[in-house]
Structure formats: C-alpha cells, structure tokens
Motif scaffolding. Sequence first.
Motif, PDB file in Angstrom:
ATOM      1  N   GLY A   1       0.777  -1.232   0.000  1.00 39.57           N
ATOM      2  CA  GLY A   1       0.000   0.000   0.000  1.00 39.57           C
ATOM      3  C   GLY A   1       0.805   1.276   0.000  1.00 39.57           C
ATOM      4  N   ALA A   2       2.114   1.189   0.221  1.00 43.23           N
ATOM      5  CA  ALA A   2       2.977   2.374   0.240  1.00 43.23           C
ATOM      6  C   ALA A   2       3.643   2.546  -1.120  1.00 43.23           C
ATOM      7  CB  ALA A   2       4.030   2.258   1.332  1.00 43.23           C
TER       8      ALA A   2
ATOM      9  N   SER B   1       5.301  -9.372   1.554  1.00 40.97           N
ATOM     10  CA  SER B   1       4.988  -8.080   0.936  1.00 40.97           C
ATOM     11  C   SER B   1       4.176  -8.264  -0.344  1.00 40.97           C
ATOM     12  CB  SER B   1       6.279  -7.324   0.613  1.00 40.97           C
ATOM     13  OG  SER B   1       6.934  -6.937   1.796  1.00 40.97           O
ATOM     14  N   ASN B   2       3.100  -7.478  -0.453  1.00 34.87           N
ATOM     15  CA  ASN B   2       2.276  -7.472  -1.655  1.00 34.87           C
ATOM     16  C   ASN B   2       2.707  -6.316  -2.559  1.00 34.87           C
ATOM     17  OD1 ASN B   2       0.539  -9.678  -1.012  1.00 34.87           O
ATOM     18  ND2 ASN B   2      -0.534  -8.367   0.444  1.00 34.87           N
TER      19      ASN B   2
ATOM     20  N   ARG C   1       3.170 -11.078  -4.997  1.00 41.29           N
ATOM     21  CA  ARG C   1       3.947 -11.046  -3.761  1.00 41.29           C
ATOM     22  C   ARG C   1       5.419 -11.238  -4.074  1.00 41.29           C
ATOM     23  NH1 ARG C   1       2.058 -16.893  -1.264  1.00 41.29           N
ATOM     24  NH2 ARG C   1       2.811 -18.205  -2.977  1.00 41.29           N
ATOM     25  N   VAL C   2       6.257 -10.829  -3.137  1.00 40.16           N
ATOM     26  CA  VAL C   2       7.697 -11.007  -3.277  1.00 40.16           C
ATOM     27  C   VAL C   2       8.027 -12.478  -3.037  1.00 40.16           C
ATOM     28  CG1 VAL C   2       9.958 -10.406  -2.342  1.00 40.16           C
ATOM     29  CG2 VAL C   2       8.189  -8.651  -2.561  1.00 40.16           C
TER      30      VAL C   2
ATOM     31  N   VAL D   1      14.809  -8.003  -6.725  1.00 40.32           N
ATOM     32  CA  VAL D   1      13.590  -8.543  -6.124  1.00 40.32           C
ATOM     33  C   VAL D   1      12.777  -9.241  -7.204  1.00 40.32           C
ATOM     34  CG1 VAL D   1      11.502  -8.000  -4.825  1.00 40.32           C
ATOM     35  CG2 VAL D   1      13.591  -6.689  -4.411  1.00 40.32           C
ATOM     36  N   ILE D   2      12.383 -10.480  -6.926  1.00 39.31           N
ATOM     37  CA  ILE D   2      11.593 -11.285  -7.863  1.00 39.31           C
ATOM     38  C   ILE D   2      10.214 -11.500  -7.264  1.00 39.31           C
ATOM     39  CG2 ILE D   2      11.401 -13.515  -9.027  1.00 39.31           C
ATOM     40  CD1 ILE D   2      14.805 -12.463  -7.858  1.00 39.31           C
TER      41      ILE D   2
END
Length: 218
Positions: free
Chosen positions: A8-9, A55-56, A70-71, A84-85
């Motif tokens: 959300g950020a 994390s979404n 998601r991560v 990051v994948i």
Amino acid sequence: MYKVYCDGALLYDPRVEELQLFDKKVSLEVNKTGAFDFTIYPSHPSYNRIFRLRSNIEVYQDNYLLFRGRVLDDEVDFFNAKRVICEGDLAFLNDGIIRPYDYTGSVSGFLQFIVDTYNAQVEPEKRFALGNVTVTDPNDYITRSSINAETAWDVITDKLVDMFGGYIMVRRVDGVNYLDYLVDSDYRSLQEITLGENLLDLTKNIKGQDIITALIPC
C-alpha cells in the motif's frame, strides 16, 4: 505513467528521485502466474521494508492495475543492490491443498469447490471469489476425482484448463479478487506492432524432426 506500491505504500514514482527502481520488468503470460522483477538500492527509503512471501506488490499503468502479486525471492550483490523477484497473485493458489476428492457436477461448480477449499486454508488477503465462468461442458456435467493431495493451482490447470482450454484470470474489484474462467479473454490490445519500433527482434525456428519424407497410412 507507471507506479509501484508495496503493501500500500508508494515504492516507485518516476517523478520522485528517491523513489526509483531499476531494471524493472513485468512478464505476463496466458494461464501463468506472471512475474515482476526490479532492482532497488540501499538509498531507497523502503529498501528494508520488502519481505519475502509477505509483501504485496502492485504495478499500475496510469489507473490500470497491471500486476499484483507477492515477493518471492531477493538477491543482494556485492554493492548491496537488491534484485527482487515477484510472482503474480495466481501463485497464491499454490498455498492451498486440495485433498483426495470425487466430484460430479458443472464446470463452475467444480471451480467453486476448489475456491472454497482453498479459501478455508489461507489468509483473507489471499482469498478469491468465484467470478465469471463461461467455459462449459456440452452436457454441463463433469466427473473429476483424485487420490492425491495437489495444490489448488495444479487442480485448476490439470482438471480444467488442460481439458477444456480457456483462460484463468484475476479481476480485482473494490478490493475483492475475482477468479474468472473464460472461453475467450475480454482484454484486447489496440497497439499496432511495427518492425523496428516496438518489434525489435524476431526469430523463426524450423526443426528437422517436424519434416517428413513420406507419409505411410496405417
């Protein structure tokens, strides 16, 4: 304009210098979970706020949700650049197990059974609601069974898509993820493909094993 959010950020905005991501790539494929990869540097304020399997991530093109997932993994190099994948939200269906079952009924009823069984095992943010189902059986009556425990995604792929074809798609409306199973996709691209502009490479492969010198009927 593209924007990326993490839980959300705001994670990426091309207009904000400190909110930069690098080597960004969204990969979308029919009836696949999809992927989004990027590189983030320690100077980014959210560098330490990205967590594997928690994390979404959402990618927007203007106001259109292009990717949600998601991560999955991250890799940190010698200079602390973090690759990051991410995997798409259809991959959530790998988190629920469909235990041995016997089912008879409609295609939509079978998909509802899978969704209900899966939803009972996962957190609210991973749940799906059954959306539009336009794939049908000529008799509107199918029989499916298994003696093995399989993921919800494998059951959908093996028992529906591989047998009937069609498209499994996620549609997000008012915070609800609807799982659609469609004969044909509703999405159409109006972009023209032009060699040298948006088509930069083209390869044609012809395999020798596909060539025959004689056809002998049985």
